[in-house]
Design a protein around this motif. Structure first.
Motif, PDB file in Angstrom:
ATOM      1  N   GLU A 173       0.819  -1.216   0.000  1.00  0.00           N
ATOM      2  CA  GLU A 173       0.000   0.000   0.000  1.00  0.00           C
ATOM      3  C   GLU A 173       0.855   1.269   0.000  1.00  0.00           C
ATOM      4  O   GLU A 173       0.460   2.293  -0.562  1.00  0.00           O
ATOM      5  CB  GLU A 173      -0.880  -0.037   1.247  1.00  0.00           C
ATOM      6  N   TYR A 189      -3.648   7.349  -2.111  1.00  0.00           N
ATOM      7  CA  TYR A 189      -5.100   7.343  -2.235  1.00  0.00           C
ATOM      8  C   TYR A 189      -5.538   8.574  -3.026  1.00  0.00           C
ATOM      9  O   TYR A 189      -5.082   9.689  -2.756  1.00  0.00           O
ATOM     10  CB  TYR A 189      -5.739   7.340  -0.845  1.00  0.00           C
ATOM     11  N   GLU A 221     -12.643   8.751  -4.046  1.00  0.00           N
ATOM     12  CA  GLU A 221     -13.711   7.890  -4.551  1.00  0.00           C
ATOM     13  C   GLU A 221     -13.702   7.893  -6.074  1.00  0.00           C
ATOM     14  O   GLU A 221     -13.469   8.939  -6.694  1.00  0.00           O
ATOM     15  CB  GLU A 221     -15.049   8.406  -4.014  1.00  0.00           C
ATOM     16  N   ASN A 233     -19.584   7.650   1.383  1.00  0.00           N
ATOM     17  CA  ASN A 233     -19.128   7.245   2.714  1.00  0.00           C
ATOM     18  C   ASN A 233     -20.001   6.156   3.332  1.00  0.00           C
ATOM     19  O   ASN A 233     -20.329   6.198   4.513  1.00  0.00           O
ATOM     20  CB  ASN A 233     -19.059   8.460   3.640  1.00  0.00           C
ATOM     21  N   LYS A 250     -20.951   2.063   4.223  1.00  0.00           N
ATOM     22  CA  LYS A 250     -20.253   0.895   4.745  1.00  0.00           C
ATOM     23  C   LYS A 250     -20.436  -0.243   3.757  1.00  0.00           C
ATOM     24  O   LYS A 250     -21.564  -0.551   3.357  1.00  0.00           O
ATOM     25  CB  LYS A 250     -20.889   0.540   6.094  1.00  0.00           C
ATOM     26  N   ILE A 269     -16.686  -0.368  -1.790  1.00  0.00           N
ATOM     27  CA  ILE A 269     -16.508   0.987  -2.305  1.00  0.00           C
ATOM     28  C   ILE A 269     -15.561   0.947  -3.503  1.00  0.00           C
ATOM     29  O   ILE A 269     -14.766   0.021  -3.649  1.00  0.00           O
ATOM     30  CB  ILE A 269     -15.964   1.946  -1.228  1.00  0.00           C
ATOM     31  N   GLU A 310     -12.549   2.960  -5.284  1.00  0.00           N
ATOM     32  CA  GLU A 310     -11.547   3.971  -4.969  1.00  0.00           C
ATOM     33  C   GLU A 310     -10.541   4.080  -6.098  1.00  0.00           C
ATOM     34  O   GLU A 310     -10.310   3.130  -6.833  1.00  0.00           O
ATOM     35  CB  GLU A 310     -10.754   3.567  -3.720  1.00  0.00           C
ATOM     36  N   ARG A 339     -12.996  -2.250  -2.916  1.00  0.00           N
ATOM     37  CA  ARG A 339     -12.586  -2.739  -1.605  1.00  0.00           C
ATOM     38  C   ARG A 339     -13.737  -2.644  -0.611  1.00  0.00           C
ATOM     39  O   ARG A 339     -14.527  -1.707  -0.649  1.00  0.00           O
ATOM     40  CB  ARG A 339     -11.407  -1.891  -1.103  1.00  0.00           C
ATOM     41  N   HIS A 340     -13.816  -3.626   0.284  1.00  0.00           N
ATOM     42  CA  HIS A 340     -14.782  -3.564   1.377  1.00  0.00           C
ATOM     43  C   HIS A 340     -14.148  -2.729   2.477  1.00  0.00           C
ATOM     44  O   HIS A 340     -13.074  -3.080   2.971  1.00  0.00           O
ATOM     45  CB  HIS A 340     -15.128  -4.968   1.873  1.00  0.00           C
ATOM     46  N   ASN A 341     -14.780  -1.627   2.851  1.00  0.00           N
ATOM     47  CA  ASN A 341     -14.123  -0.703   3.781  1.00  0.00           C
ATOM     48  C   ASN A 341     -14.214  -1.117   5.249  1.00  0.00           C
ATOM     49  O   ASN A 341     -13.675  -0.420   6.099  1.00  0.00           O
ATOM     50  CB  ASN A 341     -14.631   0.727   3.582  1.00  0.00           C
ATOM     51  N   ASN A 377     -11.459  -4.552   4.720  1.00  0.00           N
ATOM     52  CA  ASN A 377     -10.312  -4.210   3.868  1.00  0.00           C
ATOM     53  C   ASN A 377      -9.996  -5.266   2.812  1.00  0.00           C
ATOM     54  O   ASN A 377      -8.916  -5.254   2.226  1.00  0.00           O
ATOM     55  CB  ASN A 377      -9.049  -3.913   4.680  1.00  0.00           C
TER      56      ASN A 377
END
Length: 103
Positions: free
Chosen positions: A15, A20, A23, A49, A51, A54, A56, A72-74, A77
């Protein structure tokens, strides 16, 4: 710590090699000069924003320097998939079509 697959380099990278970039696939108003200040402020500053999964954008700053799209599932992760910008757009639109019928 995330390990992000870069579709351009064809490798999973740490990472820390990425930056980043916000969105992905935010719809820009078709006629920006005709929207109100409030609508423009919503476009610039407001994000979903929510849950869950998302979309990105991440820039591979220590590698190819290209922008990749990460789904990614926030909460967990877990990265479902990574795409190029064009490939991600197709997947994003396909997912949007399948979820519009779900209540």
């Amino acid at each position: 710590m995330l390990n992000i697959y870069c579709p351009y380099c064809a490798e999973k990278r740490d990472e820390q090699e990425f930056r980043y970039a916000g969105e992905a696939y935010i719809a820009r108003p078709e006629r920006p000069d005709e929207v109100s200040d409030e609508e423009w402020g919503d476009y610039v500053f407001m994000r979903s924003n929510h849950k869950g999964l998302i979309w990105e954008q991440w820039e591979h700053v220590a590698g190819c320097r290209k922008v990749v799209v990460v789904n990614r599932h926030n909460v967990s992760n877990v990265i479902q998939a990574t795409y190029t910008l064009i490939g991600g757009k197709e997947a994003f639109l396909a997912r949007e079509q399948t979820t519009q019928g779900v209540v």
